[in-house]
Design a protein around this motif. Structure first.
Motif, PDB file in Angstrom:
ATOM      1  N   ASP A 109       0.826  -1.211   0.000  1.00 55.93           N
ATOM      2  CA  ASP A 109       0.000   0.000   0.000  1.00 55.93           C
ATOM      3  C   ASP A 109       0.862   1.265   0.000  1.00 55.93           C
ATOM      4  O   ASP A 109       0.534   2.262  -0.658  1.00 55.93           O
ATOM      5  CB  ASP A 109      -0.947  -0.002   1.200  1.00 55.93           C
ATOM      6  N   LEU A 112       2.326   1.632  -3.519  1.00 53.83           N
ATOM      7  CA  LEU A 112       1.308   2.124  -4.440  1.00 53.83           C
ATOM      8  C   LEU A 112       1.071   3.620  -4.253  1.00 53.83           C
ATOM      9  O   LEU A 112       0.878   4.352  -5.228  1.00 53.83           O
ATOM     10  CB  LEU A 112       0.003   1.355  -4.235  1.00 53.83           C
ATOM     11  N   ALA A 113       1.101   4.068  -2.999  1.00 51.54           N
ATOM     12  CA  ALA A 113       0.930   5.498  -2.727  1.00 51.54           C
ATOM     13  C   ALA A 113       2.103   6.304  -3.283  1.00 51.54           C
ATOM     14  O   ALA A 113       1.944   7.444  -3.736  1.00 51.54           O
ATOM     15  CB  ALA A 113       0.799   5.733  -1.229  1.00 51.54           C
ATOM     16  N   ASN A 114       3.295   5.701  -3.291  1.00 47.14           N
ATOM     17  CA  ASN A 114       4.478   6.381  -3.815  1.00 47.14           C
ATOM     18  C   ASN A 114       4.479   6.445  -5.335  1.00 47.14           C
ATOM     19  O   ASN A 114       4.958   7.419  -5.926  1.00 47.14           O
ATOM     20  CB  ASN A 114       5.753   5.664  -3.352  1.00 47.14           C
ATOM     21  N   ARG A 115       3.959   5.403  -5.975  1.00 48.40           N
ATOM     22  CA  ARG A 115       4.143   5.276  -7.422  1.00 48.40           C
ATOM     23  C   ARG A 115       2.847   5.281  -8.238  1.00 48.40           C
ATOM     24  O   ARG A 115       2.861   5.571  -9.437  1.00 48.40           O
ATOM     25  CB  ARG A 115       4.942   3.995  -7.701  1.00 48.40           C
ATOM     26  N   HIS A 116       1.730   4.932  -7.655  1.00 47.55           N
ATOM     27  CA  HIS A 116       0.429   4.978  -8.346  1.00 47.55           C
ATOM     28  C   HIS A 116       0.400   4.121  -9.608  1.00 47.55           C
ATOM     29  O   HIS A 116      -0.234   4.496 -10.598  1.00 47.55           O
ATOM     30  CB  HIS A 116       0.037   6.423  -8.695  1.00 47.55           C
ATOM     31  N   LYS A 117       1.098   2.994  -9.582  1.00 46.53           N
ATOM     32  CA  LYS A 117       1.106   2.083 -10.729  1.00 46.53           C
ATOM     33  C   LYS A 117       0.794   0.673 -10.220  1.00 46.53           C
ATOM     34  O   LYS A 117       1.691  -0.040  -9.763  1.00 46.53           O
ATOM     35  CB  LYS A 117       2.464   2.089 -11.445  1.00 46.53           C
ATOM     36  N   PRO A 118      -0.452   0.247 -10.282  1.00 49.45           N
ATOM     37  CA  PRO A 118      -0.803  -1.084  -9.779  1.00 49.45           C
ATOM     38  C   PRO A 118      -0.293  -2.190 -10.682  1.00 49.45           C
ATOM     39  O   PRO A 118       0.125  -1.953 -11.819  1.00 49.45           O
ATOM     40  CB  PRO A 118      -2.334  -1.058  -9.765  1.00 49.45           C
ATOM     41  N   LEU A 122       4.393  -1.814 -10.932  1.00 50.69           N
ATOM     42  CA  LEU A 122       4.804  -1.162  -9.690  1.00 50.69           C
ATOM     43  C   LEU A 122       6.315  -1.247  -9.484  1.00 50.69           C
ATOM     44  O   LEU A 122       6.955  -0.266  -9.117  1.00 50.69           O
ATOM     45  CB  LEU A 122       4.070  -1.802  -8.504  1.00 50.69           C
ATOM     46  N   LYS A 128      11.734   1.937 -11.253  1.00 51.14           N
ATOM     47  CA  LYS A 128      10.378   1.781 -10.719  1.00 51.14           C
ATOM     48  C   LYS A 128      10.407   1.332  -9.268  1.00 51.14           C
ATOM     49  O   LYS A 128       9.658   1.840  -8.426  1.00 51.14           O
ATOM     50  CB  LYS A 128       9.597   0.785 -11.570  1.00 51.14           C
TER      51      LYS A 128
END
Length: 208
Positions: A109, A112-118, A122, A128
């Motif tokens: 989580d 995901l908050a750092n990169r916004h790529k599910p 990711l 990345k």
């Protein structure tokens, strides 16, 4: 842990690059712990390697961590992205292993908050995974893995079913060594950079 980690000088850098596959890379980030299983690495073999930062004995302030003790953190930037490398072999032998991709396992989580790529996007590349970790500077250079916030857990390990190799990525114009098969990856793992969907092991992700 002592200053020197004998593991990173216990075998040729090519062999160490394979041994890292399946080990757990973690980072104690300001937002919480993040990490994942290493699924892709590249070996860089120092002065003789035309694609290496220390080719022909090049030694600068920026690549100095490569000359550090085995297990030294070496973070560098290329095209505005930060990459993570671990120094291998004895001090002043500037060989290194680039950690190219991980399969997320801890703090997804946060990543995901750092990169916004599910999904696999990711962490399926060296820039990345660093973005997902939230690392955007070189402040941890010269630290030893396991002594600071970055760690590679050698005891908690997944075992690849098959390790494959190929030429390294992004060094095509770097002389005779550009095409040598010094990139190693877990065959079938979906987080390996550039893997075709047809080659993904959907059931086991390439682990035993």
């Amino acid at each position: 842990m002592s200053e020197l980690d004998p593991f990173y000088a216990s075998a040729p850098t090519t062999e160490l690059s394979k041994q890292l596959l399946g080990m757990l890379l973690t980072y104690e980030s300001p937002k919480g712990k993040v990490g994942g299983w290493i699924v892709e690495t590249e070996a860089y073999l120092g002065q003789k390697d035309s694609a290496a930062h220390a080719f022909n004995g090049r030694r600068t302030a920026s690549n100095e961590p490569l000359y550090g003790p085995p297990g030294t953190v070496y973070i560098y930037s290329i095209h505005g992205r930060y990459l993570l490398d671990v120094a291998a072999q004895a001090k002043d032998t500037p060989q290194g292993i680039l950690i190219r991709a991980i399969e997320p396992a801890i703090g997804v989580d946060i990543m995901l908050a750092n990169r916004h790529k599910p999904g696999t996007n990711l962490t399926n590349g060296p820039g990345k995974l660093m973005e997902a970790f939230g690392i955007a500077d070189k402040k941890m250079n010269f630290e030893i893995f396991g002594d600071g916030r970055l760690n590679i857990d050698k005891q908690t390990k997944k075992i690849p079913t098959t390790i494959e190799s190929s030429n390294r990525i992004g060094v095509a114009n770097q002389g005779d060594w550009a095409t040598k098969p010094l990139r190693y990856f877990v065959k079938g793992n979906p987080y390996v950079s550039g893997i075709a969907k047809r080659d993904v092991d959907q059931k086991y992700f390439g682990w035993r």
